[in-house]
Design a protein around this motif. Sequence first.
Motif, mmCIF file in Angstrom:
data_model
loop_
_atom_site.group_PDB
_atom_site.id
_atom_site.type_symbol
_atom_site.label_atom_id
_atom_site.label_comp_id
_atom_site.label_asym_id
_atom_site.label_seq_id
_atom_site.Cartn_x
_atom_site.Cartn_y
_atom_site.Cartn_z
ATOM 1 N N ASN A 4 0.860 -1.173 0.000
ATOM 2 C CA ASN A 4 0.000 0.000 0.000
ATOM 3 C C ASN A 4 0.895 1.221 0.000
ATOM 4 O O ASN A 4 1.115 1.860 1.008
ATOM 5 C CB ASN A 4 -0.912 0.004 1.224
ATOM 6 N N ASN A 6 0.554 4.007 -1.852
ATOM 7 C CA ASN A 6 -0.032 5.223 -2.390
ATOM 8 C C ASN A 6 -0.101 6.300 -1.319
ATOM 9 O O ASN A 6 -0.760 6.135 -0.297
ATOM 10 C CB ASN A 6 -1.438 4.930 -2.931
ATOM 11 N N CYS A 7 0.579 7.402 -1.589
ATOM 12 C CA CYS A 7 0.568 8.512 -0.634
ATOM 13 C C CYS A 7 -0.793 9.193 -0.660
ATOM 14 O O CYS A 7 -1.349 9.450 -1.731
ATOM 15 C CB CYS A 7 1.672 9.509 -0.991
ATOM 16 N N LYS A 8 -1.333 9.476 0.511
ATOM 17 C CA LYS A 8 -2.676 10.054 0.616
ATOM 18 C C LYS A 8 -2.652 11.549 0.857
ATOM 19 O O LYS A 8 -3.700 12.156 1.077
ATOM 20 C CB LYS A 8 -3.436 9.361 1.756
ATOM 21 N N SER A 92 2.163 5.108 3.456
ATOM 22 C CA SER A 92 1.263 6.145 2.950
ATOM 23 C C SER A 92 1.710 7.550 3.338
ATOM 24 O O SER A 92 1.311 8.536 2.713
ATOM 25 C CB SER A 92 -0.159 5.904 3.466
#
Length: 477
Positions: A4, A6-8, A92
């Motif tokens: 996981n 994906n940077c938020k 993230s």
Amino acid sequence: MTSNGNCKYSCATATETLEWIRASIDFINPYSFFWESHVVNFLTHELWKAVDKEWIDCLRKEPVEYLVQIPSGFVQDHWPSSLKKFITTSSSLAFPREQADLEKVLPNMQVALLNAVITQGMNPKKKHEIEALAGVVSSVARDVETNTVIDVGAGQGYLAQVLSFEYQLSVIAVDSSSHHGTITHTRAQRIKKHYDARKHKSSRKMPKTVTCCVLSSDMLKGLLAEQDTHIDMCCSSVLLTGLHACGDLSVTMLRTFLECEQVKAVVSIGCCYNLLSEEEEETKDDDGMCGFGFPLSRGVKSSGLHLRRNARDLACQSADRWRGLGKDESLHNFEMHAFRAAFQMVLSKYFPETLTTSPTIGRQGKAFRRIITNNVEDRCSLFEKFSQSAMHRLNLNNNKNIDFAGIWKKAEPFYEVIGAYWSLRAALGPVLETLILLDRLLFLQEQGVEAFMLPIFDPTLSPRNIALIATKNNKRL
């Protein structure tokens, strides 16, 4: 195995950057036992006891290939949910490291293909860095309509020479080493002969070399004023750049950009966060050096966060390189950490006075790998050889009849745990580096400056790959 990564979060504005920073601080604070410690003290301080027992019990039997991918955000479905959340949240919060499509982000960017003459002496990593950074610097220089570049921490002048001879920019190469200055000048003369031979009347100027140890923004501003007196070098409008300017030097560049009217842009790629000064560690000295490398922004200062040396050292690590390690290399890496932690027990028992100096024995990995590869011996014998080598490096007397076998007997039960601990701690490295970089970005944004961060290198080749780019009166950004 899933990831996981994906940077938020976003850092397009000061508000967004501060939100990212606060989320990161809230996340890392409960895990200070990781980032305030050092793996060398794993055994002497019984560091595993601070970690969730369920995590350790799960990871101690996992394949080493899984462990080294934890810092990159990879998890296994059968791992405890709390462990998976820790790893994926770390991932993230880390700034994305994949190399950007530079020509898409910087539409006017043109990358010069470097010939064998100008790249002589560069290894593949350096060539990759110079090609990309030179193209970025040239693009930003065109945006702010300047033709003069100050290369801070220029080393042997690789970047300065490419900017001069391939991009026809006027460059001042600044380095604290007079030896580097001599090398830069000699190398530039040889390169200029090559270019002159290709064109009967070459208009290319060699970089000007300046030997100066830049300790503050005032020193750098003074250097600019001094150079502006030379009729062949106009510094009324300049761009500051630095490829892996160590520690506070990158911060000094940012302060100079803000304080000096003629500096129209800065393209900075920092490194050596472990060498940053931190507010609680240092005060103004007689040389006039003031200010600290961390924190810079009002936002981070108000949080009360202090990283200290171990955390800043952790921020220098490379998740991308670990992910590419094979099984043997990974095992060797963990074996070296186990030996070093056990050697700390030797120091604690036989040389306690040495521990007060925070001894550094250097990297023994490559040389020691040959011993492991060429000799079939048990770990106890290898540990003794490791310790003997370390003692030699520390100039310690080996007349104390040290019980290496007894110490290793105490250490060996935890041998399979240190890899798990190291991997979990390393998962925080990208978050800590992101915090340091976001602090710099927010520092500029708080002054109303338009700035952004851009990964301009392949992180597997060059782990410190994020450029902080800021401009004044930028017409495009």
